[in-house]
Design a protein around this motif. Structure first.
Motif, PDB file in Angstrom:
ATOM      1  N   GLN A 154      -5.173  10.212  45.668  1.00 27.74           N
ATOM      2  CA  GLN A 154      -6.257  10.466  44.730  1.00 27.74           C
ATOM      3  C   GLN A 154      -6.275   9.423  43.618  1.00 27.74           C
ATOM      4  O   GLN A 154      -5.253   9.138  42.992  1.00 27.74           O
ATOM      5  CB  GLN A 154      -6.128  11.864  44.125  1.00 27.74           C
ATOM      6  CG  GLN A 154      -7.070  12.163  42.984  1.00 27.74           C
ATOM      7  CD  GLN A 154      -8.524  12.151  43.395  1.00 27.74           C
ATOM      8  OE1 GLN A 154      -8.857  12.506  44.525  1.00 27.74           O
ATOM      9  NE2 GLN A 154      -9.404  11.751  42.489  1.00 27.74           N
ATOM     10  N   PHE A 156      -7.026   9.099  40.179  1.00 27.86           N
ATOM     11  CA  PHE A 156      -7.250   9.962  39.020  1.00 27.86           C
ATOM     12  C   PHE A 156      -7.872   9.179  37.867  1.00 27.86           C
ATOM     13  O   PHE A 156      -7.670   7.976  37.724  1.00 27.86           O
ATOM     14  CB  PHE A 156      -5.934  10.582  38.555  1.00 27.86           C
ATOM     15  CG  PHE A 156      -5.416  11.663  39.462  1.00 27.86           C
ATOM     16  CD1 PHE A 156      -5.994  12.919  39.468  1.00 27.86           C
ATOM     17  CD2 PHE A 156      -4.353  11.415  40.309  1.00 27.86           C
ATOM     18  CE1 PHE A 156      -5.515  13.922  40.296  1.00 27.86           C
ATOM     19  CE2 PHE A 156      -3.865  12.406  41.148  1.00 27.86           C
ATOM     20  CZ  PHE A 156      -4.451  13.665  41.141  1.00 27.86           C
ATOM     21  N   CYS A 157      -8.610   9.921  37.031  1.00 26.16           N
ATOM     22  CA  CYS A 157      -9.227   9.323  35.845  1.00 26.16           C
ATOM     23  C   CYS A 157      -8.199   9.215  34.722  1.00 26.16           C
ATOM     24  O   CYS A 157      -7.574  10.209  34.336  1.00 26.16           O
ATOM     25  CB  CYS A 157     -10.412  10.175  35.390  1.00 26.16           C
ATOM     26  SG  CYS A 157     -11.220   9.547  33.897  1.00 26.16           S
ATOM     27  N   HIS A 158      -8.037   8.020  34.177  1.00 26.73           N
ATOM     28  CA  HIS A 158      -7.085   7.773  33.096  1.00 26.73           C
ATOM     29  C   HIS A 158      -7.734   7.778  31.719  1.00 26.73           C
ATOM     30  O   HIS A 158      -7.035   7.634  30.712  1.00 26.73           O
ATOM     31  CB  HIS A 158      -6.399   6.419  33.304  1.00 26.73           C
ATOM     32  CG  HIS A 158      -5.595   6.339  34.563  1.00 26.73           C
ATOM     33  ND1 HIS A 158      -5.217   5.149  35.140  1.00 26.73           N
ATOM     34  CD2 HIS A 158      -5.106   7.314  35.367  1.00 26.73           C
ATOM     35  CE1 HIS A 158      -4.521   5.392  36.241  1.00 26.73           C
ATOM     36  NE2 HIS A 158      -4.447   6.695  36.396  1.00 26.73           N
ATOM     37  N   PRO A 175      -3.165  11.612  34.698  1.00 22.16           N
ATOM     38  CA  PRO A 175      -2.803  12.885  35.344  1.00 22.16           C
ATOM     39  C   PRO A 175      -1.780  12.777  36.471  1.00 22.16           C
ATOM     40  O   PRO A 175      -1.280  13.805  36.941  1.00 22.16           O
ATOM     41  CB  PRO A 175      -4.146  13.384  35.919  1.00 22.16           C
ATOM     42  CG  PRO A 175      -5.206  12.559  35.267  1.00 22.16           C
ATOM     43  CD  PRO A 175      -4.564  11.242  34.974  1.00 22.16           C
ATOM     44  N   GLU A 176      -1.461  11.568  36.956  1.00 19.72           N
ATOM     45  CA  GLU A 176      -0.574  11.454  38.117  1.00 19.72           C
ATOM     46  C   GLU A 176       0.765  12.147  37.881  1.00 19.72           C
ATOM     47  O   GLU A 176       1.294  12.126  36.767  1.00 19.72           O
ATOM     48  CB  GLU A 176      -0.323   9.982  38.474  1.00 19.72           C
ATOM     49  CG  GLU A 176      -1.511   9.276  39.075  1.00 19.72           C
ATOM     50  CD  GLU A 176      -2.387   8.584  38.059  1.00 19.72           C
ATOM     51  OE1 GLU A 176      -3.283   7.829  38.461  1.00 19.72           O
ATOM     52  OE2 GLU A 176      -2.182   8.805  36.841  1.00 19.72           O
ATOM     53  N   GLN A 244      -2.066  15.678  44.201  1.00 16.47           N
ATOM     54  CA  GLN A 244      -3.299  15.154  44.780  1.00 16.47           C
ATOM     55  C   GLN A 244      -4.531  15.966  44.416  1.00 16.47           C
ATOM     56  O   GLN A 244      -5.649  15.513  44.647  1.00 16.47           O
ATOM     57  CB  GLN A 244      -3.165  15.097  46.309  1.00 16.47           C
ATOM     58  CG  GLN A 244      -2.175  14.066  46.803  1.00 16.47           C
ATOM     59  CD  GLN A 244      -2.602  12.670  46.412  1.00 16.47           C
ATOM     60  OE1 GLN A 244      -3.551  12.110  46.972  1.00 16.47           O
ATOM     61  NE2 GLN A 244      -1.936  12.102  45.416  1.00 16.47           N
ATOM     62  N   SER A 246      -6.579  18.757  41.561  1.00 16.72           N
ATOM     63  CA  SER A 246      -6.657  19.067  40.136  1.00 16.72           C
ATOM     64  C   SER A 246      -6.688  20.554  39.834  1.00 16.72           C
ATOM     65  O   SER A 246      -6.148  20.996  38.826  1.00 16.72           O
ATOM     66  CB  SER A 246      -7.899  18.416  39.520  1.00 16.72           C
ATOM     67  OG  SER A 246      -7.779  17.011  39.522  1.00 16.72           O
ATOM     68  N   ASN A 269      -7.442  16.250  34.919  1.00 15.99           N
ATOM     69  CA  ASN A 269      -7.550  15.403  33.736  1.00 15.99           C
ATOM     70  C   ASN A 269      -7.849  16.294  32.529  1.00 15.99           C
ATOM     71  O   ASN A 269      -7.903  17.516  32.660  1.00 15.99           O
ATOM     72  CB  ASN A 269      -8.605  14.310  33.944  1.00 15.99           C
ATOM     73  CG  ASN A 269     -10.005  14.879  34.099  1.00 15.99           C
ATOM     74  OD1 ASN A 269     -10.496  15.594  33.217  1.00 15.99           O
ATOM     75  ND2 ASN A 269     -10.675  14.582  35.202  1.00 15.99           N
ATOM     76  N   ASP A 276     -15.680  13.753  39.559  1.00 17.73           N
ATOM     77  CA  ASP A 276     -14.847  12.890  40.394  1.00 17.73           C
ATOM     78  C   ASP A 276     -15.469  12.707  41.776  1.00 17.73           C
ATOM     79  O   ASP A 276     -16.009  13.655  42.346  1.00 17.73           O
ATOM     80  CB  ASP A 276     -13.457  13.511  40.531  1.00 17.73           C
ATOM     81  CG  ASP A 276     -12.489  12.637  41.277  1.00 17.73           C
ATOM     82  OD1 ASP A 276     -11.837  11.808  40.633  1.00 17.73           O
ATOM     83  OD2 ASP A 276     -12.391  12.788  42.519  1.00 17.73           O
ATOM     84  N   SER A 283     -12.251  18.501  38.677  1.00 18.80           N
ATOM     85  CA  SER A 283     -11.147  17.556  38.465  1.00 18.80           C
ATOM     86  C   SER A 283     -10.454  17.766  37.123  1.00 18.80           C
ATOM     87  O   SER A 283      -9.444  17.132  36.833  1.00 18.80           O
ATOM     88  CB  SER A 283     -11.662  16.114  38.556  1.00 18.80           C
ATOM     89  OG  SER A 283     -12.640  15.873  37.565  1.00 18.80           O
TER      90      SER A 283
END
Length: 649
Positions: A154, A156-158, A175-176, A244, A246, A269, A276, A283
């Motif tokens: 995935q 993810f949005c940072h 979010p990882e 993987q 949310s 996130n 997403d 997400s």
């Protein structure tokens, strides 16, 4: 318990001796552990968390069974179970009971839309909904001193944060998550920094902001493509999982019952507004969202979410009971417009594990993290819970910067009840902000930075609480905001309306509060250093509203202040008992009283305030000789080693 203190507010005449008896009757036992036994370690599916050993009855009809070894084409009978919770939720009708057999369920977000659905563990089963996938040993490749794996992970949005400028939160915005045998690794911002216990994510096409420091202007959405993880601990030495997904699920039907089901390792996130490409609007920012009225969530573990572990959204008259909420990246439990909901007999610990910025001078109006954070709600009850940071050595002087508030009611909590809870080593135990009404009673707070804080709140009754070895034990202060307005422009016109508080006609002014019958004992020492400016047994502070509507000072904050008991080591080490803010003063602590008798005698205190500590106890001595408690532990960091019942007589 509460009626005795309420009698004080009604100005019942009492002698000093009778006040002591009232205190003795009001201090109650600490909340007890969960009623269910826990599975022995050798039998557990999760290597970090123990779960409740439950035995719920299974109805004779309208039942669907699920097992990780099942088949979604099966009938859903006990001997022919479905494979996924999602399939059962889709097949369910009103009143269906979904019974989950032991196992780890790793599946995409699902919705529960029917009413009165029960989602429960099978008798003695250990059930986990996990947002992570196992990455097998054969996939990892050695790359110098680290290990790496590349795949369709995935993206993810940072930059999806509560704060418009994601840079404020640093790596906490990412979010990882990576786990080895359910123990988390810490994310770092470059491959060069990867070492034992850490990991780095290489995403060549990340989501970015259209305007670098302002999330509100929109996103440049990244691609869902190949991602590489680098880890510094041997991922082949145990079971390695990478988050993987949310969110586990969203429930919109009324009357959900969730029993004995545990949730971990989801990676939402921190923003609601991001759509997403793969996960959609689910997400962020919560791992479980319950949106139906009359729901009951019990006997579960909610842990290791990268953002909020659990959320009640418009879930009126719901219950959250006998749960454990641990190690979530931001808030443990959140709630919005969840009127009449009760949170009880649960344990909260290690929230803000990701390290979101919670220093108000840095996150400004976007500080949102708490163990429990409730907004825009009537008649919420928080009772018989434990907020426990005894495993973390933090500075009590840090004024809320090291751990988040324990129970935080904000922006229009009306008539909240916070009763019989235990807080240990919390930076800020109970925080009632720009709210109205309610009771804070019979709580025990020990070894903390700030105990009970009323900020811009009116008509709150603070009764019968025990605060031991805490710097700022009870604080009542005015907030510069007013009338449901979060910000004004240069002309003092509101530019950030808070609609709920305005609809409820809340003043956001600190007025008409009552503080009776509390014990403030043995504030911590600071190794000879000067105490911080905000640190007093009782601190009151006024000020002017930024819209110019009013100026309120200590005389306006109370209708009653009496029958409290204080124990200090001596005037030399703890010279001031209470601050009193006046319009003529030069600062927030312009008047400082050393003894309770000085308060009523001072010409600057309003004699219309009931009591003014005329019936207070004001004593001095060593902790070992504490006159009130059966035992008060000697050290500031002696967590959970005191007996706060009162001594006989």
């Amino acid at each position: 318990m509460l009626s005795r203190a309420k009698g004080h507010a009604a100005r019942i005449a009492m002698t000093l001796a009778a006040s002591v008896l009232a205190l003795a009757s009001s201090i109650v036992a600490l909340p007890q552990p969960a009623a269910h036994a826990e599975k022995p370690h050798g039998e557990r599916l999760n290597k970090k968390y123990a779960v409740a050993d439950t035995d719920y009855p299974v109805p004779q009809s309208n039942v669907l069974w699920v097992s990780p070894e099942g088949d979604d084409g099966a009938a859903g009978a006990q001997n022919a179970p479905l494979k996924s919770v999602a399939a059962a939720a889709k097949k369910a009708t009103d009143g269906t009971t979904i019974v989950l057999k032991s196992g780890v369920y790793r599946e995409p977000h699902f919705s529960i839309t029917k009413s009165n659905v029960t989602l429960q563990a099978a008798p003695h089963a250990e059930v986990w909904l996990k947002g992570s996938d196992v990455v097998g040993a054969s996939r990892w490749k050695k790359d110098g001193r680290v290990w790496k794996v590349t795949g369709d992970f995935q993206n993810f949005c940072h930059v999806c944060t509560v704060n418009p400028d994601p840079r404020v939160d640093g790596m906490a915005a990412f979010p990882e998550q990576v786990f080895i045998d359910d123990q988390p690794l810490k994310q770092v911002d470059s491959k060069d920094k990867v070492g034992p216990g850490t990991f780095y994510v290489e995403d060549a096409t990340p989501t970015t902001l259209k305007v670098a420091d302002d999330r509100t202007k929109g996103y440049n959405v990244g691609k869902q493509d190949s991602v590489t993880y680098y880890v510094g601990s041997d991922p082949t030495a145990g079971t390695t999982e990478i988050s993987q997904r949310s969110r586990a699920f969203t429930s919109t039907g009324s009357g959900l019952a969730m029993k004995g089901v545990n949730v971990a390792q989801f990676a939402p996130n921190h923003a609601w507004d991001f759509n997403d490409p793969r996960l959609g609007k689910e997400s962020g920012p919560v791992a479980v969202s319950v949106n139906g009225a009359g729901s009951v969530i019990q006997d579960g573990v909610f842990a290791q979410s990268s953002s909020t572990g659990f959320f009640f959204d418009h879930a009126e008259n719901s219950r959250f009971v006998n749960n454990k909420v641990y190690d979530n990246g931001a808030t443990g439990l959140g709630g919005n417009r969840t009127h009449g909901t009760t949170v009880e007999k649960s344990v909260f610990s290690a929230s803000n594990a990701a390290g979101m910025e919670i220093d108000g001078t840095k996150c400004k109006g976007y500080c949102t993290v708490g163990d429990v954070k409730i907004t825009h709600a009537k008649d919420v009850t928080f009772r018989e819970n434990v907020v426990d940071y005894s495993g973390r050595q933090v500075s009590h002087v840090d004024k809320g910067k090291s751990t988040p508030p324990g129970f935080w009611c904000d922006e229009g909590c009306i008539n909240a009840v916070v009763v019989n809870n235990f807080f240990t080593n919390s930076s800020s135990a109970i925080f009632i902000e720009v709210s109205a009404g309610g009771v804070v009673a019979s709580n025990v707070i020990e070894s903390s930075g700030m105990g009970i804080t009323l900020s811009g709140s009116e008509r709150v009754k603070v009764y019968n609480n025990t605060v031991s070895r805490t710097l700022a034990s009870i604080t009542v202060n005015e907030d510069e905001r007013s009338n449901g307005c979060n910000a004004v422009d240069a002309n003092r016109r509101c530019i950030a309306n808070e609609s709920w508080s305005q609809e409820q006609h809340l003043s956001w002014d600190a007025t008409k509060n009552e503080v009776y019958n509390n014990i403030v004992s043995s504030r911590p020492g600071l190794n000879g250093s000067r105490r911080p400016w905000w640190s007093y047994p009782i601190r009151t502070a006024g000020g002017a509203d930024e819209d110019g509507s009013s100026k309120l000072y200590s005389n306006s904050l109370f209708t009653g202040l009496d029958y409290n008991a204080y124990y200090r080591n001596g005037l030399a080490g703890d010279p001031y008992l209470m601050t009193w803010d006046t319009p003529e003063g030069a600062g927030k602590t312009d008047v400082r009283f050393s003894r309770t008798k000085d308060i009523a005698e001072d010409s600057r205190t309003d004699k219309r305030i009931d009591g003014l500590e005329r019936h207070a106890l004001d004593q001095f001595g060593a902790r070992s000789a504490n006159p009130f408690f059966v035992k008060e532990a000697d050290g500031d960091a002696d967590f959970k080693k005191s007996d706060y019942h009162l001594k006989a007589g």
